[in-house]
Design an enzyme around this catalytic site. Structure first.
Site, PDB file in Angstrom:
ATOM      1  N   ALA A   8       1.004  -1.547  -0.174  1.00 54.21           N
ATOM      2  CA  ALA A   8       0.075  -0.299  -0.585  1.00 54.21           C
ATOM      3  C   ALA A   8       0.622   1.871  -0.293  1.00 54.21           C
ATOM      4  CB  ALA A   8      -0.836   0.294   1.709  1.00 54.21           C
ATOM      5  N   CYS A   9      -0.082   2.231  -0.718  1.00 51.72           N
ATOM      6  CA  CYS A   9       1.061   3.495  -0.966  1.00 51.72           C
ATOM      7  C   CYS A   9       0.126   5.082  -0.468  1.00 51.72           C
ATOM      8  CB  CYS A   9       1.549   3.718  -1.944  1.00 51.72           C
ATOM      9  SG  CYS A   9       1.324   3.914  -3.327  1.00 51.72           S
ATOM     10  N   PRO A  10       0.284   6.085  -0.135  1.00 52.44           N
ATOM     11  CA  PRO A  10      -0.226   6.979  -0.164  1.00 52.44           C
ATOM     12  C   PRO A  10      -1.417   7.146  -1.287  1.00 52.44           C
ATOM     13  CG  PRO A  10       2.040   7.118   0.761  1.00 52.44           C
ATOM     14  CD  PRO A  10       2.221   6.252  -0.237  1.00 52.44           C
TER      15      PRO A  10
END
Lengths: 104, 148
Positions: A8-10
């Protein structure tokens, strides 16, 4: 060995999927099995199944942001890194997970 | 759907004389605005820089992929700026950056477009792709390279 992973990333557009690809490539190279869940702008995809989790020797979290479902991993060896660590050196992440699985 | 639905030759700019990341992102957002893909070039630029400040989007091999999912964006687009000189950018391998892939999607973006971007992200992890972005001189071949 068998692993499960969450990426997951922003923004959930790019790094999530690059990290997922990096982990799968490296696991294949090392002869390991891995199930990679992505939590991105598209929501949760390839969600880890209870069977996959039960069979996993360790959990890899390649995340730059909070994820949902952390409590699933209670009691499992967990290796947590940022997505960029996977892009820089996926092998080191898999190595860490192998060690964690052996309780090292 | 394919990446060619999100980019055309007009979204690729060669020989940009920019000296820092703000300048190149500005050049690319202005190009997007000129082709009607943005609601606001200024707001889009700010949103990209905001995301960039959270975690740098510098990758390896002189490539960076700034991106935003923003209400300042009208239509999903992938644009590329190749610079005359390398510029400083916080990258994973410490390399300076010469190729910038800007990804701009509307806040409402979902489904197929996100799948194309996920495929693009995976493509960037394959051998030879980042190298090609530095060296290919024909714009349509860059699109073909990213399409895989």
């Amino acid at each position: 060995m068998k692993f499960v992973a969450v990426c997951a990333c922003p923004a959930g557009l790019m790094h999530t999927f690059m990290a997922a690809k990096g982990l799968k490539k490296e696991a294949k190279k090392g002869g390991d099995e891995i199930a990679v869940e992505t939590q991105s702008a598209s929501g949760i995809e390839n969600e880890i199944t209870p069977e996959e989790l039960a069979a996993a020797d360790a959990v890899i979290l390649a995340i730059d942001t909070a994820i949902s479902g952390m409590e699933r991993f209670n009691g499992k060896p967990v290796v947590q890194v940022g997505t960029s660590t996977v892009l820089r050196n996926a092998k080191s992440v898999l190595d860490q997970a192998r060690k964690a699985a052996k309780g090292e | 759907m394919k990446i060619s639905e999100l980019m055309s030759e007009e979204d690729i700019l060669f020989d940009l004389p920019c000296s820092d990341k703000n300048e190149v992102i500005k050049a690319l957002t202005e190009n997007l605005a000129a082709h009607g893909h943005l609601v606001s070039a200024q707001e889009c630029l700010e949103d990209v820089l905001k995301r960039e400040a959270e975690i740098s989007t510098g990758l390896v091999g002189g490539i960076a992929i700034p991106h935003t999912r923003s209400r300042a964006v009208k239509e999903s687009r992938v644009s590329i700026g190749r610079l005359t000189n390398v510029i400083p950018w916080e990258t994973i391998d410490g390399s300076a950056v010469q190729v910038v892939i800007l990804i701009t999607v509307p806040e409402s973006c979902q489904g197929e477009h996100l799948k194309i971007l996920a495929a693009l992200a995976e493509r960037l992890m394959e051998e030879g792709v980042c190298e090609g972005l530095h060296t290919i001189t024909e714009k349509h071949k860059i699109i073909e390279l990213l399409e895989g």
